[in-house]
Enzyme design. Structure first.
Site, short mmCIF file in Angstrom:
data_model
loop_
_atom_site.label_atom_id
_atom_site.label_comp_id
_atom_site.label_asym_id
_atom_site.label_seq_id
_atom_site.Cartn_x
_atom_site.Cartn_y
_atom_site.Cartn_z
CD GLU A 44 -84.78 -31.95 -10.15
OE1 GLU A 44 -84.06 -31.20 -10.17
OE2 GLU A 44 -85.12 -32.26 -8.78
CE LYS A 114 -83.41 -27.24 -9.75
NZ LYS A 114 -82.77 -28.63 -9.32
CB CYS A 155 -86.46 -29.28 -7.73
SG CYS A 155 -85.92 -30.08 -6.25
#
Length: 267
Positions: A44, A114, A155
């Site tokens: 990331e 995301k 994440c």
């Protein structure tokens, strides 16, 4: 369809110099190729410090991205699939935390923005608010590859089981999660979550972190790992910079699903 795949997890150190980060990414990707990886994965924010103040400065559009152009050329040169970790992507006055996957010819085959932004305030721990700068994505992302379908997440998405379930229902047998857990949540939740998302969806799960830099404002936990559909850790890094190579066989997905029919998506 070839069911045996070699994954290359690039736990690279990230600096505040974009060009240095890109040079490092090219180096570790080439090393993955030399070691026979079919799919290489960057962490990331691999081109940018994980810092909300930096995201607008480092942001690039899909149409004019030096970072993605460099990674596309690497995928083509190395004849290798690449998941370009994430970068801050600018689009229509918004900035997204976006992961892009390239095929062996350097073509973009998937982009995941995301969905769940990292907004936390942990007592005696970390406080962080991605939403101060970033906009959330809204799509479930699955890429078509020669190995079948591969899901992408980022994440904090890992904490939301519905997203992984929907990727699984869409046919993913591998889910890839570029990530950067911190030193508060990493030691207690990282392995648990990586294994849980593999186990409850009966998929291979590859979670790739940046290396730990204790002098950075945000300190990553590291410990990139691959877990199998049984919930076992196949391979795991420590906190230091390095490349983790993991051999997986997708036949295990169908085997586990036939033995414990929770996810009856068997082909």
């Amino acid at each position: 369809m070839n069911t045996k795949i070699k994954l290359g997890l690039c736990q690279m150190a990230v600096t505040d110099n974009k060009n240095d980060n890109l040079e490092k990414a090219l180096s570790v990707l080439e090393e993955c190729c030399k070691r026979g990886a079919d799919i290489a994965i960057l962490p990331e924010m691999f081109n940018c410090p994980y810092d909300t103040k930096r995201f607008p400065i480092y942001a690039e559009s899909m149409e004019n991205s030096k970072t993605l152009s460099v990674i596309s050329e690497s995928a083509k040169y190395n004849n290798m699939y690449i998941v370009a970790g994430t970068i801050p992507e600018s689009s229509n006055d918004c900035i997204y935390n976006s992961s892009v996957m390239f095929d062996r010819q350097g073509n973009i085959i998937a982009k995941h923005r995301k969905v769940h932004l990292f907004d936390v305030n942990i007592t005696d721990g970390i406080a962080f608010r991605e939403s101060d700068v970033l906009t959330a994505g809204a799509e479930v992302t699955v890429a078509e590859t020669e190995f079948g379908r591969i899901g992408l997440a980022v994440c904090f998405d890992m904490r939301f089981t519905w997203l992984y379930s929907e990727m699984t229902e869409a046919g993913a047998k591998i889910i890839i999660t570029p990530a950067s857990f911190n030193m508060t949540t990493g030691p207690v939740h990282w392995e648990l979550l990586v294994r849980a998302r593999a186990l409850d969806n009966q998929v291979f799960h590859a979670a790739v972190s940046s290396a730990r830099n204790t002098s950075a404002d945000y300190v990553s936990y590291g410990n990139s790992m691959v877990c199998d559909p049984w919930g076992n850790v196949v391979s795991r890094a420590d906190e230091k910079e390095g490349i983790l190579i993991a051999d997986i066989d997708l036949n295990l997905v169908n085997s586990v699903r036939s033995q414990i029919p929770v996810n009856q998506i068997i082909d």
